[in-house]
Motif scaffolding. Structure first.
Motif, PDB file in Angstrom:
ATOM      1  N   CYS A  18       0.756  -1.167   0.006  1.00  0.00           N
ATOM      2  CA  CYS A  18       0.012  -0.231  -0.075  1.00  0.00           C
ATOM      3  C   CYS A  18       1.051   1.333   0.070  1.00  0.00           C
ATOM      4  O   CYS A  18       1.740   1.402   0.784  1.00  0.00           O
ATOM      5  CB  CYS A  18      -0.768   0.274   1.181  1.00  0.00           C
ATOM      6  SG  CYS A  18      -1.842   1.385   1.600  1.00  0.00           S
ATOM      7  N   CYS A  21       0.066   3.391   3.437  1.00  0.00           N
ATOM      8  CA  CYS A  21       0.271   2.835   5.045  1.00  0.00           C
ATOM      9  C   CYS A  21       1.361   1.763   4.890  1.00  0.00           C
ATOM     10  O   CYS A  21       1.892   1.185   6.032  1.00  0.00           O
ATOM     11  CB  CYS A  21      -1.019   2.340   5.677  1.00  0.00           C
ATOM     12  SG  CYS A  21      -1.567   0.829   5.067  1.00  0.00           S
ATOM     13  N   CYS A  44      -6.739  -1.155  -0.212  1.00  0.00           N
ATOM     14  CA  CYS A  44      -6.072  -1.609   1.142  1.00  0.00           C
ATOM     15  C   CYS A  44      -7.114  -1.649   2.286  1.00  0.00           C
ATOM     16  O   CYS A  44      -8.020  -1.029   2.579  1.00  0.00           O
ATOM     17  CB  CYS A  44      -5.072  -0.557   1.396  1.00  0.00           C
ATOM     18  SG  CYS A  44      -4.104  -1.022   2.993  1.00  0.00           S
ATOM     19  N   HIS A  46      -6.426  -2.302   5.488  1.00  0.00           N
ATOM     20  CA  HIS A  46      -5.572  -2.070   6.798  1.00  0.00           C
ATOM     21  C   HIS A  46      -6.372  -0.946   7.771  1.00  0.00           C
ATOM     22  O   HIS A  46      -6.915   0.185   7.059  1.00  0.00           O
ATOM     23  CB  HIS A  46      -4.263  -1.248   6.439  1.00  0.00           C
ATOM     24  CG  HIS A  46      -3.492  -0.938   7.739  1.00  0.00           C
ATOM     25  ND1 HIS A  46      -3.108  -2.197   8.764  1.00  0.00           N
ATOM     26  CD2 HIS A  46      -3.056   0.307   8.247  1.00  0.00           C
ATOM     27  CE1 HIS A  46      -2.310  -1.268   9.696  1.00  0.00           C
ATOM     28  NE2 HIS A  46      -2.463  -0.311   9.601  1.00  0.00           N
ATOM     29  N   CYS A  60      -7.962   1.988   5.103  1.00  0.00           N
ATOM     30  CA  CYS A  60      -7.189   2.769   4.590  1.00  0.00           C
ATOM     31  C   CYS A  60      -7.575   3.074   3.164  1.00  0.00           C
ATOM     32  O   CYS A  60      -7.803   4.216   2.851  1.00  0.00           O
ATOM     33  CB  CYS A  60      -5.781   2.127   4.343  1.00  0.00           C
ATOM     34  SG  CYS A  60      -4.396   2.858   3.382  1.00  0.00           S
ATOM     35  N   THR A  62      -6.867   2.636  -0.145  1.00  0.00           N
ATOM     36  CA  THR A  62      -5.962   3.061  -0.997  1.00  0.00           C
ATOM     37  C   THR A  62      -5.868   2.126  -2.303  1.00  0.00           C
ATOM     38  O   THR A  62      -5.716   1.094  -1.703  1.00  0.00           O
ATOM     39  CB  THR A  62      -4.568   3.289  -0.344  1.00  0.00           C
ATOM     40  OG1 THR A  62      -4.530   4.482   0.717  1.00  0.00           O
ATOM     41  CG2 THR A  62      -3.643   4.039  -1.533  1.00  0.00           C
TER      42      THR A  62
HETATM   43 ZN   LIG Z   1      -2.989   1.059   3.133  1.00  0.00          ZN
END
Ligand SMILES: [Zn+2]
Length: 106
Positions: A18, A21, A44, A46, A60, A62
């Motif tokens: 990612c 992160c 992502c 996370h 996250c 992304t």
């Molecule tokens: Zn991420």
């Protein structure tokens, strides 16, 4: 092919990462990701503070790759890749250098 036959290839392991992160993902998992049974771009998952009651559900999100058109299909291109080589392979490369063991004595 010649490089492969002579053992000149670097055998790196690669992990899609990612860009925001830096969480690492399994390459196969990102490549095979599907939404509604259609190959899709994975985001992502996370969660920075999984124990926080207010931020538990904040992922996250992304985008990990983009679809690049090829001749007749689409191919995934990862936004960020983390490469790594095993320590055994790295040590083997060092010891194959001329006079490496003598330099260690210094
Ligand atoms: Zn991420």
């Amino acid at each position: 092919m010649t490089k492969k036959e002579l053992g000149l290839r670097d055998n790196f392991y690669s992990f899609p990462t990612c860009p925001k992160c830096h969480k690492l993902y399994n390459k196969q998992e990102v490549e095979d990701y599907k939404e509604n049974n259609i190959n899709s771009v994975m985001k992502c998952r996370h969660v920075e503070f999984p124990n926080s009651a207010t931020r538990r559900n904040r992922q996250c999100q992304t985008i990990l790759s983009k679809q690049v058109p090829t001749m007749n299909r689409f191919k995934l291109k990862f936004k960020l890749i983390y490469l790594f080589a095993r320590i055994r392979q790295q040590l083997m490369a060092f010891y194959n250098r001329l006079n490496f063991e003598n330099f260690l004595q210094h």
